[in-house]
Design an enzyme around this catalytic site. Structure first.
Site, mmCIF file in Angstrom:
data_model
loop_
_atom_site.group_PDB
_atom_site.id
_atom_site.type_symbol
_atom_site.label_atom_id
_atom_site.label_comp_id
_atom_site.label_asym_id
_atom_site.label_seq_id
_atom_site.Cartn_x
_atom_site.Cartn_y
_atom_site.Cartn_z
ATOM 1 N N ARG A 1 0.817 -1.211 0.000
ATOM 2 C CA ARG A 1 0.000 0.000 0.000
ATOM 3 C C ARG A 1 0.858 1.273 0.000
ATOM 4 O O ARG A 1 0.630 2.183 -0.796
ATOM 5 C CB ARG A 1 -0.920 0.007 1.228
ATOM 6 C CG ARG A 1 -1.946 -1.097 1.300
ATOM 7 C CD ARG A 1 -2.830 -1.173 0.071
ATOM 8 N NE ARG A 1 -3.481 0.098 -0.221
ATOM 9 C CZ ARG A 1 -3.944 0.440 -1.430
ATOM 10 N NH1 ARG A 1 -3.783 -0.369 -2.462
ATOM 11 N NH2 ARG A 1 -4.543 1.595 -1.622
ATOM 12 N N ILE A 2 1.834 1.367 0.895
ATOM 13 C CA ILE A 2 2.629 2.590 0.977
ATOM 14 C C ILE A 2 3.585 2.698 -0.203
ATOM 15 O O ILE A 2 3.720 3.768 -0.813
ATOM 16 C CB ILE A 2 3.388 2.664 2.316
ATOM 17 C CG1 ILE A 2 2.395 2.694 3.477
ATOM 18 C CG2 ILE A 2 4.283 3.907 2.354
ATOM 19 C CD1 ILE A 2 1.396 3.838 3.436
ATOM 20 N N SER B 1 4.802 6.692 11.988
ATOM 21 C CA SER B 1 3.613 6.028 11.452
ATOM 22 C C SER B 1 2.649 7.074 10.925
ATOM 23 O O SER B 1 2.793 8.275 11.189
ATOM 24 C CB SER B 1 2.921 5.205 12.546
ATOM 25 O OG SER B 1 2.355 6.068 13.519
ATOM 26 N N CYS B 2 1.638 6.623 10.195
ATOM 27 C CA CYS B 2 0.648 7.562 9.666
ATOM 28 C C CYS B 2 -0.083 8.274 10.795
ATOM 29 O O CYS B 2 -0.344 9.486 10.718
ATOM 30 C CB CYS B 2 -0.334 6.829 8.765
ATOM 31 S SG CYS B 2 -1.207 5.452 9.565
ATOM 32 N N THR B 3 -0.410 7.547 11.865
ATOM 33 C CA THR B 3 -1.140 8.165 12.967
ATOM 34 C C THR B 3 -0.253 9.108 13.777
ATOM 35 O O THR B 3 -0.718 10.143 14.258
ATOM 36 C CB THR B 3 -1.753 7.091 13.879
ATOM 37 O OG1 THR B 3 -0.752 6.123 14.230
ATOM 38 C CG2 THR B 3 -2.903 6.377 13.181
ATOM 39 N N ARG C 1 -8.462 -10.239 15.931
ATOM 40 C CA ARG C 1 -8.203 -10.148 14.494
ATOM 41 C C ARG C 1 -8.477 -11.464 13.767
ATOM 42 O O ARG C 1 -8.197 -11.580 12.575
ATOM 43 C CB ARG C 1 -6.779 -9.665 14.241
ATOM 44 C CG ARG C 1 -6.704 -8.145 14.257
ATOM 45 C CD ARG C 1 -5.331 -7.630 13.940
ATOM 46 N NE ARG C 1 -4.529 -7.512 15.149
ATOM 47 C CZ ARG C 1 -3.344 -6.916 15.197
ATOM 48 N NH1 ARG C 1 -2.811 -6.412 14.096
ATOM 49 N NH2 ARG C 1 -2.676 -6.828 16.337
ATOM 50 N N LYS D 1 0.907 1.309 19.445
ATOM 51 C CA LYS D 1 2.089 1.870 20.099
ATOM 52 C C LYS D 1 2.163 3.379 19.889
ATOM 53 O O LYS D 1 3.227 3.981 19.969
ATOM 54 C CB LYS D 1 3.349 1.189 19.563
ATOM 55 C CG LYS D 1 3.417 -0.298 19.886
ATOM 56 C CD LYS D 1 4.692 -0.936 19.345
ATOM 57 C CE LYS D 1 4.730 -2.426 19.686
ATOM 58 N NZ LYS D 1 5.957 -3.077 19.135
#
Length: 342
Positions: A12-13, A154-156, A200, A214
């Protein structure tokens, strides 16, 4: 000077990095010389061209044997599972963008350097022994030429760190909590199936699923003064892209919601332009798909309780925004030079 990059891991990235490079018009600054991905060449070309979240790629994409063509640009395709065996020296690679989502240790970074890369940028959080962790727009000026193994966080983390900085600088944060409302990811199941995390094991399209995060550690890595002062939880929701983050902080100075919004809107128009955006439109998650900002503040959701508790809602395209920051950080790493060239 054009920066020569290679991408290790074309998920994806990795694919969004290539798309963002071509759509943003930065090809005069960055050239992709190689992609290392274990999948077959036909699949690589197909998924670059056609994307469920971001639509059809505007550029012509074709594959000829082990070369991927984007327009007239030829990119060498590799399928090498061992980092040390990659031909980065032969290809004169300046920066490897490791987008596997698996590798993130100094050992893995050094393997890229030993293969001939000058610098390495991980698309995910790394260990404390990396040379630097960058949230572009906040701390990229701390990069030094000797920083050769770097994480783009990270994206977040990229989404929330600019907002935390703005609120802390203005009002003084005492503590905070973060809830990440994240789109489903590849580590979840299409239908119920086995996974070490029992939550999950459940079908991603049918449930809101709490997962470990995290993010609190990521906040502390950028702002050590907040050690033990932030906590975070995360849930995955049945959407395929875009994330919302609920940030609550207690602050030292009394403040009103309108003042918080004025602060964040001014930052979006000024010092954080291109990184933070601000809206008061009645939008939903799909409206932020393909948005290049790290964070989009939803001013309609800002609340203040008791003059010292601030709650904000911040959106991000967890793929597209982050891919654009990968390019920004790559350019920042190259701009300071390659002091210890391999």
């Amino acid at each position: 000077m054009t920066i020569r990059i290679a991408i290790n891991g074309f998920g994806r990235i990795g694919r969004n990095v290539v798309r963002a490079l071509y759509e943003s018009g930065r090809r005069a600054e960055i050239t992709v010389v190689a992609i290392n991905e274990l999948a077959d060449a036909a699949g690589i070309a197909h998924l670059l061209k056609y994307d469920t979240s971001h639509g059809r790629f505007a550029w012509d994409v074709r594959q000829e044997r082990e070369q991927l063509f984007v327009g007239d640009d030829a990119i060498r395709l590799l399928h090498e599972p061992t980092i040390a065996a990659l031909p980065w020296r032969e290809l004169a690679v300046d920066v490897v963008l490791d987008c596997t989502g698996v590798y993130g240790s100094r050992e893995h970074g050094e393997a890229h350097l030993q293969a001939g890369a000058k610098k390495v940028l991980f698309s995910h959080p790394g260990g404390n022994d990396l040379d630097a962790t960058v949230v572009y727009g906040v701390n990229q000026d701390e990069l030094r030429a000797e920083h050769r193994i770097v994480s783009n966080a990270s994206c977040t983390t990229n989404c929330i760190i600019p907002i935390i900085k703005l609120l802390d600088d203005a009002y003084g944060i005492e503590s905070g909590t973060v809830t990440t409302i994240h789109s489903a990811m590849h580590d979840q199941q299409v239908i119920d199936a086995y996974h070490p995390d029992l939550r999950r094991t459940r079908a991603a399209s049918q449930s809101i699923i709490p997962v470990d995060t995290k993010l609190a550690a990521g906040i502390t890595r950028i702002f050590p003064q907040f050690n033990d002062r932030f906590e975070a939880i995360a849930v995955r929701v049945p959407t395929i892209n875009v994330t919302a983050i609920d940030l609550s902080v207690t602050v030292k100075k009394p403040v009103k919601a309108c003042e918080v919004n004025q602060l964040l809107q001014k930052a979006a128009q000024g010092a954080f332009h291109g990184i933070v955006d601000y809206t008061e439109l009645p939008l939903v998650s799909t409206d932020f798909n393909h948005d290049p900002h790290s964070a989009i503040v939803d001013g309609t959701q800002t609340r203040v309780s008791g003059a010292h508790l601030i709650k904000t809602l911040v959106w991000c395209d967890n793929e597209w925004g982050f891919a654009n920051r990968m390019l920004d950080t790559t350019l920042a790493m190259a701009a300071i030079g390659f002091r210890f060239d391999a």
